[in-house]
Design a protein around this motif. Structure first.
Motif, mmCIF file in Angstrom:
data_model
loop_
_atom_site.group_PDB
_atom_site.id
_atom_site.type_symbol
_atom_site.label_atom_id
_atom_site.label_comp_id
_atom_site.label_asym_id
_atom_site.label_seq_id
_atom_site.Cartn_x
_atom_site.Cartn_y
_atom_site.Cartn_z
ATOM 1 N N GLY A 9 40.069 44.435 40.527
ATOM 2 C CA GLY A 9 39.588 43.303 39.808
ATOM 3 C C GLY A 9 39.683 43.449 38.371
ATOM 4 N N ILE A 58 43.009 44.829 36.819
ATOM 5 C CA ILE A 58 43.993 43.478 36.514
ATOM 6 C C ILE A 58 43.620 42.956 35.000
ATOM 7 N N ALA A 59 42.036 42.697 35.002
ATOM 8 C CA ALA A 59 41.691 42.148 33.633
ATOM 9 C C ALA A 59 41.994 43.279 32.493
ATOM 10 N N TRP A 79 45.395 40.151 32.510
ATOM 11 C CA TRP A 79 45.003 38.922 32.127
ATOM 12 C C TRP A 79 43.868 38.891 31.096
ATOM 13 N N LYS A 128 40.213 34.990 31.670
ATOM 14 C CA LYS A 128 41.473 34.530 32.503
ATOM 15 C C LYS A 128 41.097 34.843 34.139
ATOM 16 N N THR A 129 40.844 36.356 34.213
ATOM 17 C CA THR A 129 40.680 36.815 35.424
ATOM 18 C C THR A 129 39.669 36.194 36.062
ATOM 19 N N GLY A 183 39.680 34.172 39.661
ATOM 20 C CA GLY A 183 38.825 34.293 40.609
ATOM 21 C C GLY A 183 38.051 33.225 41.148
ATOM 22 N N LEU A 187 37.846 39.646 41.804
ATOM 23 C CA LEU A 187 38.513 39.414 40.528
ATOM 24 C C LEU A 187 37.235 38.802 39.499
ATOM 25 N N ASN A 209 34.311 41.609 36.221
ATOM 26 C CA ASN A 209 34.614 40.944 34.997
ATOM 27 C C ASN A 209 33.577 40.018 34.276
ATOM 28 N N VAL A 257 43.534 41.554 26.179
ATOM 29 C CA VAL A 257 43.697 42.722 27.374
ATOM 30 C C VAL A 257 43.642 44.008 26.677
#
Length: 499
Positions: free
Chosen positions: A85, A88-89, A93, A97-98, A102, A134, A138, A218
């Motif tokens: 998670g 990905i951030a 994303w 957004k993450t 989520g 996710l 974050n 990002v």
């Protein structure tokens, strides 16, 4: 918690709207986290009770071993998925957004639990685990983004307010969702959890304009080649899994064990692999290698602690349901209410512990990190020693006083306050610079490893409602605590001056 909107006198513009003297975005992140934790702990309070309830009572009628294994694997996956998670951030994303995606996935998962078919129930659990990974990784990062660097004097206070939201949500959830689920309808209780997440998501989306622009950045975006390679690998492995499980399903051999066993093994293998990968990194300086050797000791100790601690929603819930009186001083209550004790104790005792550590530090008497870990392990072991006694008293249908669980939860909470905050802190202190942003995810893997070990024991059929279950784990935790204390003179030098 009531919000207070004022003009921030410290603002450079003099017009910044604040929440208790903090950036306005903290209001929305506080409410998002509070409602997300409300949904998470509300569902968790019902999970094992629903799985083990008779079909005639609206449950799934599972045996205790399978139900508690499902709970343990689910909990392990929530913390395991926090690592990807965060990735990905960082790579695709961005944090805002993450978190939004989520939250939407978690909400969908809870509403899937509210549907009667058994199949949708387990899909819902998977959705909640993925969404939690996710969001959990974050949203705390976004709180940090609200402040002007690590030296902003409001920063620590902001995180304190934010984490109060966790405990408020966790406290209220079993009292409301637990009551409705047990006394009215299981699926209505799960739906309440979905509504809670929907409210949290609404607070998040409406507060977008108050978040720092850094939350949309990002930090290390993937190149097109990397993105294409990752998508290709994900599609290939998804296809392999779909074909394999399709064959098993069509052959009529599929059971829940086909999902539980691979996930349990994954929860054991990945933490070991990740720690070994960092430890064997030839780019690390000898000092960092030494610190990682010390950290492995602490990681194993934390895994033992969390494996026992996280049984509050499984074996302790089963004990509450089957062997504990659900009334005290003439007042009756659902068994799920016991799970409100921990957040209640946290809110009452966390400020006390913070004051104690500061007071001892001023007198140069504060215990070392290793001593605190040792104390936490001994306490969690002692809590299961008490459970062993309570289990022995609950024979021939006898129901013990709820005060036994009240005492157990209190001891476990004191152990948590001794070990958990210290573990978070020492993780940042021992982290090699190369892995600084990843080590918090590694700390969460200790929860995954501990829960996976418990799931493995449950899957192989070790009885969970016996004195032996509580006695063996309690003794292991106490021995681990004593071992940390005995070998502290060997571990401490490896920590490179970190105390």
């Amino acid at each position: 918690m009531a919000s207070s909107l004022t003009k921030d006198p410290a603002s450079s513009t003099g017009t910044e709207r604040t929440f208790l003297g903090h950036p306005r975005g903290l209001t929305n992140l506080f409410m998002t986290e509070m409602w997300e934790r409300y949904s998470f702990y509300g569902m968790r309070a019902l999970l094992v009770l629903y799985l083990t309830a008779d079909v005639a009572q609206g449950g799934l009628g599972m045996n205790v071993a399978t139900a508690t294994a499902i709970y343990s694997v689910y909990n392990a996956m929530v913390y395991l998925l926090a690592l990807p998670g965060g990735w990905i951030a960082d790579r695709a994303w961005g944090a805002r957004k993450t978190v939004a995606i989520g939250g939407a996935i978690i909400m969908t998962g809870h509403f899937l639990l509210a549907l009667p078919p058994e199949f949708s129930f387990f899909i819902g659990l998977a959705f909640i685990a993925v969404g939690s990974g996710l969001l959990k990784a974050n949203i705390s990062t976004m709180v940090g983004h609200l402040y002007d660097g690590v030296n902003d004097p409001r920063r620590d206070g902001g995180f304190t307010i934010f984490y109060m939201g966790i405990n408020i949500g966790a406290f209220v959830a079993p009292l409301t969702i637990g009551t409705v689920g047990q006394k009215v309808n299981w699926h209505l209780g799960f739906a309440m959890a979905g509504v809670g997440m929907a409210i949290g998501l609404a607070f998040f989306l409406f507060g977008t304009r108050h978040f720092d622009a850094q939350s949309d950045v990002v930090p290390s975006p993937m190149s097109e080649a990397e993105r294409a390679s990752i998508i290709k690998k994900v599609l290939i492995w998804t296809l392999v899994a779909a074909v394999a499980y399709g064959v098993v399903g069509l052959s009529g051999h599929f059971s829940i064990d086909w999902a539980l066993w691979p996930l349990t093994i994954l929860g054991l293998v990945l933490p070991v692999y990740y720690l070994a990968r960092i430890k064997r990194d030839k780019d690390l300086a000898p000092a960092d290698q030494s610190k990682m050797s010390a950290y492995i000791w602490l990681f194993v100790a934390a895994a033992v602690f969390w494996g026992i601690y996280d049984q509050t929603g499984s074996t302790l819930t089963v004990f509450a349901s089957d062997s504990t009186s659900s009334s005290l001083l003439g007042f009756s209550f659902p068994e799920s209410w016991f799970q409100s004790l921990n957040p209640l104790y946290i809110m009452a005792l966390a400020p006390v512990f913070a004051w104690i550590w500061v007071a001892l530090a001023k007198r140069r008497k504060e215990p070392t990190t290793l001593s605190k870990f040792s104390f936490g392990l001994v306490l969690i072991g002692a809590s299961f020693g008490i459970m062993m006694i309570a289990q022995g008293l609950a024979t021939d249908g006898t129901r013990v006083s709820p005060l036994w669980l009240v005492m157990v939860y209190l001891i476990q909470t004191v152990g948590e306050l001794t070990l958990s905050p210290v573990g978070l802190s020492v993780t940042t202190k021992l982290a090699p610079q190369k892995y600084a942003s990843q080590m918090m995810g590694v700390w969460f893997l200790a929860v995954t490893a501990g829960d996976s070990v418990i799931a493995l024991l449950q899957l192989v059929g070790v009885p969970t409602t016996t004195q032996g279950w509580f006695a063996s784990q309690g003794a292991l935790a106490v021995l681990a605590g004593v071992a940390i204390l005995m070998y502290r003179k060997k571990i401490q030098p490896l920590m490179g001056g970190v105390h």
